[in-house]
Design a protein around this motif. Structure first.
Motif, PDB file in Angstrom:
ATOM      1  N   ASP A  86       0.835  -1.207   0.000  1.00  0.00           N
ATOM      2  CA  ASP A  86       0.000   0.000   0.000  1.00  0.00           C
ATOM      3  C   ASP A  86       0.871   1.260   0.000  1.00  0.00           C
ATOM      4  N   SER A  87       1.911   1.258   0.808  1.00  0.00           N
ATOM      5  CA  SER A  87       2.821   2.390   0.877  1.00  0.00           C
ATOM      6  C   SER A  87       3.502   2.641  -0.483  1.00  0.00           C
ATOM      7  N   MET A  88       3.933   1.558  -1.126  1.00  0.00           N
ATOM      8  CA  MET A  88       4.573   1.688  -2.423  1.00  0.00           C
ATOM      9  C   MET A  88       3.589   2.192  -3.488  1.00  0.00           C
ATOM     10  N   GLN A  89       2.361   1.746  -3.437  1.00  0.00           N
ATOM     11  CA  GLN A  89       1.348   2.195  -4.386  1.00  0.00           C
ATOM     12  C   GLN A  89       1.084   3.697  -4.226  1.00  0.00           C
ATOM     13  N   GLN A  90       1.014   4.140  -2.978  1.00  0.00           N
ATOM     14  CA  GLN A  90       0.813   5.567  -2.723  1.00  0.00           C
ATOM     15  C   GLN A  90       2.018   6.380  -3.222  1.00  0.00           C
ATOM     16  N   PHE A 134       4.006   5.538  -5.669  1.00  0.00           N
ATOM     17  CA  PHE A 134       3.919   5.561  -7.132  1.00  0.00           C
ATOM     18  C   PHE A 134       2.881   6.572  -7.610  1.00  0.00           C
ATOM     19  N   LYS A 135       1.758   6.667  -6.926  1.00  0.00           N
ATOM     20  CA  LYS A 135       0.721   7.626  -7.307  1.00  0.00           C
ATOM     21  C   LYS A 135       1.220   9.056  -7.134  1.00  0.00           C
ATOM     22  N   ARG A 136       1.936   9.313  -6.024  1.00  0.00           N
ATOM     23  CA  ARG A 136       2.493  10.656  -5.808  1.00  0.00           C
ATOM     24  C   ARG A 136       3.524  10.988  -6.887  1.00  0.00           C
ATOM     25  N   THR A 137       4.351   9.998  -7.212  1.00  0.00           N
ATOM     26  CA  THR A 137       5.359  10.196  -8.246  1.00  0.00           C
ATOM     27  C   THR A 137       4.706  10.466  -9.602  1.00  0.00           C
ATOM     28  N   GLU A 138       3.653   9.712  -9.887  1.00  0.00           N
ATOM     29  CA  GLU A 138       2.927   9.906 -11.150  1.00  0.00           C
ATOM     30  C   GLU A 138       2.339  11.315 -11.212  1.00  0.00           C
ATOM     31  N   THR A 139       1.771  11.771 -10.099  1.00  0.00           N
ATOM     32  CA  THR A 139       1.197  13.115 -10.036  1.00  0.00           C
ATOM     33  C   THR A 139       2.284  14.169 -10.239  1.00  0.00           C
ATOM     34  N   GLN A 140       3.427  13.987  -9.563  1.00  0.00           N
ATOM     35  CA  GLN A 140       4.525  14.947  -9.691  1.00  0.00           C
ATOM     36  C   GLN A 140       5.080  14.968 -11.117  1.00  0.00           C
TER      37      GLN A 140
END
Length: 89
Positions: A8-12, A14-20
């Motif tokens: 879950d932490s890694m998915q979050q 990745f989502k933050r990285t994708e947004t950035q």
């Protein structure tokens, strides 16, 4: 349970990285678009300077041609030999 938390932490992350990355791409697109607009303005300005310079040179050439055509190669024969103050007539 610990494995699920890590996933879950890694998915979050990745989502933050994708947004950035999305924001970074948007910013880079804006910079490139702005640079292209500035280049277009500069090119248009350079073209207008070139046109003005060309027109200026054309006018100078026309003036030189007019001066050359208005100055006769052979002076008027009536004034040849005339000396001021000596009337022999």
């Amino acid at each position: 349970m610990q494995f699920k938390d890590i996933v879950d932490s890694m998915q979050q992350a990745f989502k933050r990285t994708e947004t950035q990355l999305g924001k970074l791409v948007d910013e880079m697109t804006k910079v490139v678009d702005k640079r292209e607009e500035e280049y277009a303005k500069i090119e248009a300005h350079q073209e207008s300077i070139l046109q003005v310079t060309t027109i200026h040179h054309q006018l100078i050439n026309e003036e030189e041609k007019d001066e050359a055509s208005s100055t006769p190669d052979n002076p008027c024969m009536a004034t040849t030999g005339y000396v001021v103050g000596t009337d022999k007539g």
